[in-house]
Design a protein around this motif. Structure first.
Motif, PDB file in Angstrom:
ATOM      1  N   TYR A   1       3.045   4.862   7.130  1.00 18.53           N
ATOM      2  CA  TYR A   1       3.202   5.764   8.269  1.00 18.53           C
ATOM      3  C   TYR A   1       2.178   5.452   9.355  1.00 18.53           C
ATOM      4  O   TYR A   1       2.488   5.521  10.555  1.00 18.53           O
ATOM      5  N   HIS A   2       0.968   5.127   8.935  1.00 18.58           N
ATOM      6  CA  HIS A   2      -0.062   4.732   9.902  1.00 18.58           C
ATOM      7  C   HIS A   2       0.366   3.470  10.646  1.00 18.58           C
ATOM      8  O   HIS A   2       0.216   3.369  11.874  1.00 18.58           O
ATOM      9  N   SER A   3       0.902   2.505   9.912  1.00 19.72           N
ATOM     10  CA  SER A   3       1.387   1.278  10.543  1.00 19.72           C
ATOM     11  C   SER A   3       2.519   1.584  11.516  1.00 19.72           C
ATOM     12  O   SER A   3       2.618   0.960  12.594  1.00 19.72           O
ATOM     13  N   LEU A   4       3.367   2.524  11.161  1.00 17.74           N
ATOM     14  CA  LEU A   4       4.485   2.894  12.035  1.00 17.74           C
ATOM     15  C   LEU A   4       3.982   3.479  13.354  1.00 17.74           C
ATOM     16  O   LEU A   4       4.479   3.129  14.438  1.00 17.74           O
TER      17      LEU A   4
ATOM     18  N   LEU B   1      -5.742   8.946  -1.690  1.00 23.10           N
ATOM     19  CA  LEU B   1      -5.031   8.197  -2.725  1.00 23.10           C
ATOM     20  C   LEU B   1      -3.680   7.698  -2.226  1.00 23.10           C
ATOM     21  O   LEU B   1      -3.221   6.619  -2.621  1.00 23.10           O
ATOM     22  N   ASN B   2      -3.062   8.453  -1.334  1.00 22.42           N
ATOM     23  CA  ASN B   2      -1.768   8.041  -0.791  1.00 22.42           C
ATOM     24  C   ASN B   2      -1.900   7.074   0.374  1.00 22.42           C
ATOM     25  O   ASN B   2      -0.883   6.597   0.888  1.00 22.42           O
TER      26      ASN B   2
ATOM     27  N   TYR C   1       0.854  -1.192   0.000  1.00 23.77           N
ATOM     28  CA  TYR C   1       0.000   0.000   0.000  1.00 23.77           C
ATOM     29  C   TYR C   1       0.888   1.239   0.000  1.00 23.77           C
ATOM     30  O   TYR C   1       2.066   1.167   0.373  1.00 23.77           O
ATOM     31  N   PRO C   2       0.363   2.399  -0.370  1.00 25.58           N
ATOM     32  CA  PRO C   2       1.170   3.624  -0.462  1.00 25.58           C
ATOM     33  C   PRO C   2       1.764   4.058   0.877  1.00 25.58           C
ATOM     34  O   PRO C   2       1.402   3.530   1.943  1.00 25.58           O
ATOM     35  N   PRO C   3       2.658   5.042   0.843  1.00 24.10           N
ATOM     36  CA  PRO C   3       3.402   5.454   2.047  1.00 24.10           C
ATOM     37  C   PRO C   3       2.538   5.864   3.231  1.00 24.10           C
ATOM     38  O   PRO C   3       2.917   5.623   4.378  1.00 24.10           O
TER      39      PRO C   3
ATOM     40  N   PRO D   1      10.457  10.486   1.750  1.00 21.84           N
ATOM     41  CA  PRO D   1      11.490   9.502   2.148  1.00 21.84           C
ATOM     42  C   PRO D   1      11.893   8.548   1.031  1.00 21.84           C
ATOM     43  O   PRO D   1      12.918   7.867   1.143  1.00 21.84           O
ATOM     44  N   PHE D   2      11.085   8.493  -0.047  1.00 19.85           N
ATOM     45  CA  PHE D   2      11.346   7.525  -1.121  1.00 19.85           C
ATOM     46  C   PHE D   2      11.830   8.194  -2.410  1.00 19.85           C
ATOM     47  O   PHE D   2      11.999   7.527  -3.420  1.00 19.85           O
TER      48      PHE D   2
END
Length: 531
Positions: free
Chosen positions: A82-85, A214-215, A76-78, A265-266
């Motif tokens: 970040y949410h997972s982090l 979308l992100n 999934y997108p960044p 970051p990418f």
């Protein structure tokens, strides 16, 4: 002051009921529970917390010794990462075993289940529920001149609460997010917030909110074309060319920095960007997953499309999807109207669901949520569509062992709509849009005898829809009972899931044609709740 307090109390009660239903569903099973070695989507979300917390950003999307992409690799997108982090930090604070690198694979405990379920509820409270509250407020809903406002302030508030309640208790997203286990409410919440902002003519806010959607999940591409066409259409329809260019540049000045901020970051290496994109769009996968209620799954009965080369099939899906979505996009581009925009969201989502590549059965939610937003305008067809969309996920529901909440929520939703629409909209709430004038209520129809005759003629001509509706719902009930109690032939173990998908697909094709017609050729229509 009393009215203001009453309004807040009603809002709190509605949200409390919605949260209560979500938590009740969360007490049941989840995707992949006690099913090694891959478990399910629950483990995928937990694993992403583990990966994002313990590995550097540059390794999140790459196959390494610490990140086996074959085991629920991040795709999934960044913004999802970040949410997972963030969730990973909270998980480590509660219990480091939840997200210990490698050794936490397949981790299951009662405490961890409470934590994971709570993260979805918090996500809904922070994004999805506030977005719906904003959309169904008078500021947004009043922008669409198709649903007459009641005369009194109390009546306006009652209607707002009723619409919001019915939106919050739609079973589909509750069962998937809080039963199966996902965070669809985040991306869909940002999308709803973008729609609410757009209806209030806040295009820059809408652009930013949709970029966030979308992100978070790339499936929001289902909604991207209507947003693009509407905003571009607004710019092109501006008579002063310099002002039109200024609007377009302002929108671009929001979209581009938002994407850069999320992806920064990418962006240091082109190889990293390409790897992330490969993970987001996996062409090596099949044309559809499991038994999906789309065209390709139905055609697979006649010709085994699963055996067609992935790249060739992807091109076929791309062309088919573009052909299906072109009429709705062109119409919206040439006529950027807010009511057309809502219909375009439904039509674009259905086109992608029915014809695009690698579709999940859960993707029907991307059409269901825009339909919920359109509910106040045409309750009957939207109600019908939402019931079928919920039913289409029955094979997944049975697989996840959440049949009891599925039945309970569906019955509760069905009865709530019947009761609330009778009370809040009632026969006086029936609306008619004349061919040459604005929306008028039933109480004003007597002023024009010709319009009255036309209304009566439509009501008599459309009585067959009630019989079609009953037959359709009875079919759903029969297939549900058969799927539960009848064992399929050993030769055809997926018989009932396949019948459910084909039955639902036939409905979706008809709904697609209907909503397309409603957008391109807005005709005199009646909300068919009243007999």
């Amino acid at each position: 002051m009393t009215d203001r307090v009453s309004r807040r109390v009603c809002l709190i009660l509605v949200v409390s009921v919605a949260i209560f239903l979500r938590w009740c569903v969360s007490l049941f099973s989840y995707s992949g529970q006690n099913k090694p070695p891959m478990f399910g989507d629950y483990e995928a979300q937990r694993h992403w917390m583990e990966i994002t917390l313990n590995l550097p950003t540059k390794e999140w999307y790459f196959n390494t010794s610490n990140n086996d992409l074959q085991y629920w690799g991040l795709d999934y997108p960044p913004l999802t990462a970040y949410h997972s982090l963030i969730c990973g930090y909270v998980a480590r604070y509660i219990n480091p075993e939840f997200v210990a690198l490698k050794v936490s694979r397949g981790y299951e405990s009662y405490e961890h289940k409470l934590f994971m379920r709570a993260t979805v509820v918090v996500a809904d409270l922070l994004v999805y529920i506030p977005a719906l509250c904003c959309y169904f407020s008078d500021k947004s809903r009043g922008q669409i001149n198709k649903f007459n406002k009641p005369s009194s302030q109390k009546a306006r508030h009652d209607t707002y609460v009723a619409e919001l309640f019915l939106a919050l208790i739609y079973p589909g997203i509750i069962l998937i997010d809080h039963g199966h286990f996902q965070y669809n409410g985040v991306s869909l919440g940002f999308m709803v917030a973008a729609v609410a902002a757009l209806l209030q003519s806040k295009l820059l806010v809408a652009a930013m909110a949709f970029c966030l959607a979308l992100n978070y999940k790339q499936m929001e591409l289902y909604h991207s074309l209507p947003f693009f066409c509407y905003m571009l259409g607004v710019c092109l329809s501006t008579k002063k060319k310099l002002l039109a260019l200024k609007k377009l540049l302002c929108i671009a000045s929001v979209v581009i920095p938002t994407f850069i901020l999320v992806w920064v970051p990418f962006l240091s290496n082109i190889d990293v960007i390409l790897q992330v994109l490969r993970r987001l769009f996996p062409l090596y996968r099949g044309v559809f997953e499991d038994k999906v209620a789309n065209v390709w799954c139905a055609l697979n009965i006649v010709y085994k499309l699963r055996n067609v080369d992935h790249l060739i099939m992807a091109k076929i899906c791309l062309v088919s999807t573009l052909l299906a979505v072109t009429p709705t996009c062109l119409d919206l581009l040439l006529h950027p109207e807010k009511n057309k925009f809502l219909l375009a969201l439904i039509n674009s989502s259905l086109a992608f669901f029915l014809f695009s590549f690698h579709v999940h059965e859960k993707s029907i939610l991307l059409a269901a949520i825009p339909a919920i937003l359109y509910f106040p305008i045409e309750p009957f067809p939207v109600f019908w569509f939402l019931l079928v969309s919920n039913f289409s996920m029955l094979p997944l529901i049975l697989k996840d062992n959440v049949l009891i909440p599925f039945v309970a929520l569906t019955i509760f939703y069905f009865m709530s709509v019947i009761v609330i629409v009778d009370i809040e909209f009632g026969c006086d709430g029936m609306r008619l849009k004349s061919d040459s004038g604005p929306v008028v209520s039933k109480s004003n129809v007597n002023q024009k005898s010709q319009t009255k005759v036309k209304l009566k003629k439509q009501l008599s001509n459309e009585k067959w829809l009630s019989y079609a509706f009953m037959a359709s719902i009875i079919g759903c009930v029969v297939l549900t009972v058969c799927s539960i109690f009848i064992k399929p032939p050993q030769k055809y173990p997926d018989l009932f899931p396949l019948i459910v998908s084909v039955y639902s697909c036939a409905h979706f094709l008809l709904f697609f044609l209907y909503f397309m017609y409603r957008q391109i050729s807005p005709d005199t229509h009646v909300c068919l709740k009243c007999d």
